[in-house]
Structures are given as structure tokens and as C-alpha cells.
Design a protein around this motif. Structure first.
Motif, short mmCIF file in Angstrom:
data_model
loop_
_atom_site.label_atom_id
_atom_site.label_comp_id
_atom_site.label_asym_id
_atom_site.label_seq_id
_atom_site.Cartn_x
_atom_site.Cartn_y
_atom_site.Cartn_z
N VAL A 1 30.32 112.69 -22.09
CA VAL A 1 29.97 112.81 -20.46
C VAL A 1 30.37 114.31 -20.23
N LEU A 2 31.42 114.74 -20.38
CA LEU A 2 31.83 116.05 -19.49
C LEU A 2 30.67 117.11 -19.99
N THR B 1 27.69 116.83 -21.16
CA THR B 1 26.46 116.15 -20.84
C THR B 1 26.41 116.72 -19.30
N THR B 2 27.45 116.29 -18.53
CA THR B 2 27.39 116.55 -16.86
C THR B 2 27.33 118.08 -16.64
#
Lengths: 107, 239
Positions: A85-86, A88-89
Motif C-alpha cells: 500500500v505504501l 503504491t501510494t
């Protein structure tokens, strides 16, 4: 804004978050309801992100020069490949701001 | 998440589980900072005094309600409009609370109240895939409380910045939310029914948003969930 307005808004939000967590609420969630609720995550989270990407400045924007669209495609690819998630963000945000800057600079 | 290989939960101290919640939520907490800054600066733009602008985040603690609410207050909307809009925007939390009922409702009242207060989109996103066994109060509290603290700090930043950087909402900071939710949702698509749910939610949420339909998130969620449910029944998918 009055304090009573603020507290009323807070009460509406809190009640909607807490209501079904209350065991005294006379309600039993059967297997069909639980199965249905299984789709809450993908449905609600998508319903939040999709308009941010495709509804720009008051209108539908499916154009490929929409920086939100470009960066969302990259985010989707990164999400599926890295599952982080990190990462990707951060990467898609960086790309988003770069794209925006380039599109503005080239007019 | 993949490192969670069924550890003996009893051997974990509450602190360790709490910290695991904090760390797993960190990407979301970081991604929400621009959003919190926006909430703080919009509250100032709407004419709230600094202390009250901070209190909005501290007491309401709901991004979309705060952003739309501040816009309505700035436009001089009535209390009824404000509360109905709040109800529509926040109604998706009813779904989260129903989904989390089996995991939280047996807890003591102070824990229920605490997790209920902290049950944002982000806390739900982090916990929604956990089974009843995996779910742990300290994990959820670590996730929710750290997210709460960062939301407060980001709001404070927005209150301080908001006056010197007008129209902070014009800089595309909202993409952070889209990026984070895409990163959470897409890896969960492992079955056709979930894919259908996502596609239907996408199409309908955008249509409702373009048509300016209040409460579009909850309507499109319910339509998408119904379609996903129907597909899984027709295909006899295992849960």
C-alpha cells in the motif's frame, strides 16, 4: 458555526459508526447477510476513490490527459504487482504530481 | 499481512499488537495527511476560529463530512440540510459497523465505544479482511488511534497553513485518498463476484457523483454489493 451544530454532526457520525456494535440491539446477522456484507469493503472503498479520479471539475473526465486517470492506472498496476500500500501510494502520487506539472507546463 | 503466520496470540503483549496496528496503518496515515491539511484549511476558510476548526476534527473525525460540511457552512446552509447531508455521507459507516458486529459487539462497553468512535474508512479497510480470530482489540486500537492522532496533527497543519496558502484544495491533494484505496481494494479482487462489485461500484459512484446525487457512495455501494452477492450465488462461489 455553533457548538451545538458541531456536536449534532458528531452525534450523527458516531451513531452510524457505533449502532451495530451495540450487543443490545435486537438483531442477529444470518449467513446471507454476512455474505452480503463481505462485499462492503470493495464496494464502499471503490465508491470513494472512483469519483475522485473520474469526476473532475464538475464533469466526467475519461480523457487520457486527466492526470488523476493516468496516475490511477499506474496505482492499479502497482497495487496488483507489489501488493504494498505504501509503495503504491507514494509512487503513484509522485507520478501524479509530475504528470500534472507536465500537462500544465505544455498547456 | 502475509507475515502474519498464525502466531500464538496470547504470547503477544498488548503493546506489540498495538504497534503492529500502528505500523500496518502507517501508509494510510501518511496518505491522509494532505486530506487532513485540507480539512483544517477549509474549516478556517469557512470562518471557524482555530480552536473550533481543530475541535471539528477532534470530535467529528470524518473527512468527507468535514469537507462537505465546511463547504455547506461557508454557503450558509440550514441546520437541517447540514444534518441530512451528514447522515447521507456517513451512512456507509452503518455498513462498516454491521460488518464488524461479529468481531466487536462482544467486547466490554469502553472498547466498543472506542472502536466505534475510531471506525473510519481507513480503520475498516485495515481490519475488514481479518477473520474473527485474527481480529484483536489492541491491533484495531493501534490502527485507529494512531490514525486519529495524525488526523489531528494534519488538521493543525492545515489551520496554520490555510491562512497563508489559500485554495489549498486546488493542488490535487485528494489523489492521495484515491491512490491508497486503489492500493487496498485491487489486491482483494480474487473472485469474479468481487470484480463485479468493484466495477459496478466504480460505474455507479461516478454516475451519481456527476449527477450530484447526495449519498451517492452509499447507493452505489449497496447496488454493487447486491450485484456481487447475486453473482456469487449464481456461480455458487465459496466465501
Amino acid at each position: 458555526m455553533s457548538w451545538s451544530t458541531l456536536l449534532l454532526m458528531a452525534a450523527v457520525v458516531f451513531i452510524s459508526r457505533y449502532l451495530f456494535l451495540e450487543p443490545r440491539l435486537p438483531l442477529r446477522l444470518g449467513p446471507k447477510i454476512l455474505h452480503f456484507l463481505h462485499y462492503t469493503g470493495p464496494a464502499a472503498l471503490t465508491a470513494i476513490w472512483a469519483p475522485i479520479v473520474f469526476h473532475r471539475e464538475g464533469e466526467l473526465n475519461l480523457a487520457i490527459n486527466n492526470p488523476y486517470f493516468i496516475a490511477a492506472i499506474i496505482a492499479a498496476i502497482l497495487a496488483v504487482t507489489t501488493r504494498n500500500v505504501l509503495l503504491t501510494t507514494v509512487l503513484s502520487m509522485a507520478l501524479f504530481f509530475m504528470t500534472r506539472y507536465l500537462l500544465t507546463a505544455t498547456g | 499481512m502475509s507475515q502474519n503466520t498464525e502466531p500464538d496470540k496470547a504470547s503477544f503483549s498488548a503493546t506489540r499488537v498495538f504497534l503492529r496496528g500502528v505500523i500496518l496503518t502507517l501508509p494510510l496515515s501518511i496518505a491522509v495527511i494532505p486530506w487532513g491539511i485540507l480539512a483544517g484549511s477549509l474549516a478556517v476558510e469557512a470562518g471557524l476560529i482555530d480552536f473550533q476548526a481543530q475541535a471539528v476534527s477532534a470530535i467529528i473525525f470524518a473527512g468527507s463530512v468535514q469537507l462537505v460540511g465546511m463547504g455547506l457552512i461557508k454557503a450558509g446552509a440550514s441546520l437541517t440540510t447540514l444534518l441530512l447531508t451528514t447522515l447521507f455521507l456517513t451512512s456507509r459507516h452503518l455498513l462498516y459497523s454491521a460488518t464488524m458486529r461479529s468481531r466487536i459487539s462482544h467486547m466490554p462497553i469502553h472498547r466498543r465505544l472506542l472502536l466505534g468512535f475510531l471506525l473510519t474508512d481507513e480503520l475498516f479497510a485495515v481490519c475488514s479482511h481479518q477473520t474473527r480470530k485474527e481480529f484483536n482489540f489492541w491491533f484495531a486500537f493501534g490502527a485507529g488511534f494512531s490514525f486519529y492522532l495524525i488526523w489531528q496533527m494534519a488538521t493543525l497543519g492545515g489551520i496554520l497553513l490555510g491562512k497563508s496558502i489559500p485554495n489549498l484544495d486546488q493542488y490535487g491533494l485528494d489523489f492521495a485518498v484515491a491512490a491508497t484505496f486503489i492500493a487496498i481494494v485491487l489486491p482483494t479482487i480474487k473472485k469474479l463476484s468481487v470484480l463485479i462489485t468493484v466495477v459496478i461500484a466504480l460505474v455507479f459512484s461516478v454516475i451519481f457523483s456527476v449527477l450530484n446525487i447526495e449519498g451517492g457512495i452509499i447507493y452505489s455501494s449497496l447496488i454493487a454489493m447486491s450485484c456481487g452477492y447475486a453473482v456469487s450465488i449464481i456461480r455458487k462461489e465459496a466465501l
